[in-house]
Design an enzyme around this catalytic site. Structure first.
Site, mmCIF file in Angstrom:
data_model
loop_
_atom_site.group_PDB
_atom_site.id
_atom_site.type_symbol
_atom_site.label_atom_id
_atom_site.label_comp_id
_atom_site.label_asym_id
_atom_site.label_seq_id
_atom_site.Cartn_x
_atom_site.Cartn_y
_atom_site.Cartn_z
ATOM 1 N N GLY A 28 0.838 -1.190 0.000
ATOM 2 C CA GLY A 28 0.000 0.000 0.000
ATOM 3 C C GLY A 28 0.872 1.239 0.000
ATOM 4 O O GLY A 28 2.029 1.195 0.411
ATOM 5 N N GLY A 30 0.743 5.879 0.180
ATOM 6 C CA GLY A 30 -0.012 7.085 0.458
ATOM 7 C C GLY A 30 0.791 8.288 0.050
ATOM 8 O O GLY A 30 1.806 8.160 -0.642
ATOM 9 N N ALA A 31 0.347 9.473 0.456
ATOM 10 C CA ALA A 31 1.038 10.689 0.049
ATOM 11 C C ALA A 31 2.467 10.716 0.567
ATOM 12 O O ALA A 31 3.368 11.199 -0.090
ATOM 13 C CB ALA A 31 0.278 11.912 0.544
ATOM 14 N N TYR A 32 2.699 10.204 1.784
ATOM 15 C CA TYR A 32 4.058 10.168 2.309
ATOM 16 C C TYR A 32 4.306 8.901 3.109
ATOM 17 O O TYR A 32 5.084 8.897 4.059
ATOM 18 C CB TYR A 32 4.376 11.392 3.178
ATOM 19 C CG TYR A 32 3.216 12.278 3.533
ATOM 20 C CD1 TYR A 32 3.025 13.479 2.864
ATOM 21 C CD2 TYR A 32 2.306 11.922 4.521
ATOM 22 C CE1 TYR A 32 1.970 14.304 3.168
ATOM 23 C CE2 TYR A 32 1.234 12.757 4.834
ATOM 24 C CZ TYR A 32 1.071 13.947 4.144
ATOM 25 O OH TYR A 32 0.015 14.763 4.432
ATOM 26 N N LYS A 51 3.462 0.557 8.665
ATOM 27 C CA LYS A 51 3.286 1.810 7.934
ATOM 28 C C LYS A 51 4.513 2.678 8.177
ATOM 29 O O LYS A 51 4.791 3.067 9.310
ATOM 30 C CB LYS A 51 2.014 2.521 8.411
ATOM 31 C CG LYS A 51 1.746 3.860 7.736
ATOM 32 C CD LYS A 51 0.450 4.460 8.282
ATOM 33 C CE LYS A 51 0.124 5.800 7.648
ATOM 34 N NZ LYS A 51 -1.142 6.374 8.200
ATOM 35 N N ASP A 150 -12.614 10.917 8.907
ATOM 36 C CA ASP A 150 -12.182 10.639 7.528
ATOM 37 C C ASP A 150 -12.735 9.291 7.086
ATOM 38 O O ASP A 150 -12.018 8.469 6.511
ATOM 39 C CB ASP A 150 -10.658 10.667 7.430
ATOM 40 C CG ASP A 150 -10.171 10.826 5.989
ATOM 41 O OD1 ASP A 150 -10.956 11.320 5.149
ATOM 42 O OD2 ASP A 150 -9.020 10.462 5.706
#
Length: 566
Positions: A28, A30-32, A51, A150
């Protein structure tokens, strides 16, 4: 352990003093952040998810602050102490000068919304099952004084048996402590799912802070209503809850009875629940108690056990699988919007969108520039979903196959195609009950029928040098900018046995969507050479990524795809 960033560099290898062993490539992004699998140092299990958050991108170039990250960890730890069955548990965490890392429970069933057909949704039983589990998770969070803020498809994952797992607490907030409640002021969330009071309030001091706060837990209820809508219909009701959206304006003016074909498909009992959850006045909006006492919520469900778990994992997976199908006879559905090519900075939009500024809601291309972590990363740094053997250029010549999928396959290869759930979506006709029995007879759990790897992939008899131009041509005809690689680069990809085309766009709801189309040579059972084409989502709505995949494949044409029964 290989380097992890900054993108395209060797400057920041992943931490080496971890209390576990990383055992996969990226599962996976994500942005960072990137997510990889890991296991204990001296054992083969349990398998967990790690993560890794790149500090340089998160703190210096992004919108995340050390305080926000600390809040995410603190609140996730707070929720994990209860070990709720529908919430991803945080196990431990740490950091080094370049990275923060969070060790979490692995959602080894993959993304829920990757397994839902856009514009179709799922049946009422399945929607009710997952909505019930979502509300159970949210009710637990709220009982601990925490609001998610979110709630959207990207944050809804699955266990190996198909139970819902709520993830990503980066925007979570503590709205209640020691019996005292407080309002939140930060404008955040994802526009299609955000509650209207979050974006419509007055902001006289800062563009991202409201003068008068909102009740974050009540906003979560609105978002859950939108998620239920998407489960049932495969689309969101609007792109944003503002006056800029004609669909939302109609919803306001008709008091929840818009003259829209999507809303018209909803049964009256579901509609009454949605209208209560998506009440414009937050003071009149349904509470969790109202939802749980609603007749539709209390309806019997063959998939729901008394403990709230999946009572029939194989049956539920089979029903969901039967609804996934690429129909080549239908033209592509509403296509994604490309980001204007003249706006270079807009190509580096915040693709999470982990933090949505109000000025960006109406036009995605005005986002503050940010370089997502995956932008320049090695294009093949993902875990392969297929069980097929990878082509080894040193031992085999490239396959020389006809430019058509209409050729005779060995029985063992045809059998392998028939047993691969992802390939079953390309059957010329809808699957029969007998087909499903064949696919599920050896299954022991949900993920045996619906594997965690993405269904956004296909096999083709064509070579890389033929497939890549076809992909680029299909993207161009959909209005998505993609440069045709030159002959020398294609020859290099062909010799290496792998290629990647990066895509960035705005989806039909004007939300950022990005990733890579990866073409990799593989060897099937029976020694047949082919290519696997994988659409690897970087960031964005999984349902919209599925729609993008479907449009590109249909645009390339059915003769490009190997299909069972051929």
């Amino acid at each position: 352990m290989g380097p992890g960033g900054p993108p395209g560099s060797q400057a920041a290898p992943l931490p080496s003093n971890l209390p576990f062993r990383v055992v996969s490539k990226n599962i996976g992004t994500g942005a960072y952040a990137i997510i990889r699998k890991a296991i204990p140092l001296h054992a083969a299990k349990p398998v967990i998810a790690i993560k890794f958050i790149n500090k340089q991108h998160a703190f210096k170039q992004g919108r995340l602050t050390p305080t926000q990250l600390k809040r995410e960890i603190t609140l996730h730890e707070h929720l994990s102490r209860g070990c709720h069955q529908n919430i991803i548990r945080l196990l431990t965490w740490g950091e080094d000068p370049n990275w923060n890392w969070l060790a979490m429970e692995l959602a080894d069933g993959g993304d829920l919304f990757d397994k839902i057909e856009p514009d179709m949704g799922v049946g009422e039983d399945i929607a009710h099952f997952y909505f019930t589990q979502l509300m159970n998770a949210v009710a637990f969070m709220h009982s601990k004084g925490v609001a998610h803020r979110d709630l959207k498809p990207e944050n809804v994952l699955l266990s190996a048996n198909g139970d819902l797992k709520l993830a990503d607490f980066g925007l979570a907030a503590l709205f209640e402590k020691d019996g005292q409640t407080r309002l939140c002021n930060t404008v955040c969330g994802s526009p299609p799912y955000i509650a209207p009071e979050v974006v419509q309030g007055k902001r006289s001091q800062r563009i991202d802070v409201l003068d008068v706060g909102y009740a974050a837990n009540i906003c979560d209820i609105w978002s859950c209503g939108v998620v239920l809508f998407v489960l049932l219909l495969g689309n969101t009701p609007w792109d944003e809850p503002t006056l800029e959206s004609e669909e939302f304006v109609e919803y306001m003016e008709t008091k929840g009875h818009p003259n829209d074909e999507l809303w018209a498909q909803l049964p009256q009992d579901i509609l009454s629940l949605l209208l209560g959850m998506m009440e414009l006045d937050p003071r009149q909006r349904y509470t969790i108690a109202d939802i749980q006492s609603h007749p539709w919520f209390q309806r019997p469900n063959k998939y729901l056990s008394p403990s709230g778990r999946n009572a029939n994992p194989i049956g539920l997976a089979a029903e969901m699988l039967s609804q996934l199908r690429i129909d080549f006879s239908k033209p592509p559905s509403q296509t994604q919007r490309s980001v204007p090519s003249q706006d270079v900075d807009a190509m580096d939009i915040d693709c999470s969108p982990q933090y949505t500024r109000p000025e960006n809601i109406n036009d995605i291309t005005t986002s503050v520039p940010i370089t997502p972590l995956t932008d320049d990363a090695a294009p093949f740094d993902w875990e392969r979903p297929s069980t097929f053997a990878t082509f080894d250029p040193s031992t085999m010549p490239p396959p020389r196959l006809p430019a058509s999928s209409f050729f005779q396959l060995p029985p063992s290869t045809q059998d392998a195609l028939s047993q691969d759930p992802a390939m079953s979506q390309f059957t010329p006709t809808p699957r029969t009950q007998e087909d499903l029995i064949t696919l599920t007879q050896a299954a022991r759990q949900f993920r045996d029928v619906l594997p965690p790897s993405s269904f956004s992939r296909f096999l083709s008899p064509l070579s890389i040098s033929v497939l890549v131009p076809l992909v680029v041509d299909a993207l161009t005809r959909l209005g998505i900018p993609a440069d045709m690689p030159d002959r020398l680069l294609i020859e290099k990809w062909e010799a290496r046995g792998e290629a990647s085309v990066k895509v960035k766009m705005a989806d039909p709801r004007r939300q950022a969507l990005s990733g890579n189309v990866v073409v990799e040579r593989v060897v099937l059972d029976g020694g047949v050479g082919s290519c696997e084409v994988r659409f690897v989502k970087g960031v964005g709505d999984p349902l919209e990524w599925r729609r993008f995949f479907r449009n590109v494949v249909v645009g390339m044409g059915e003769r490009v795809v190997m299909r069972p029964g051929r």
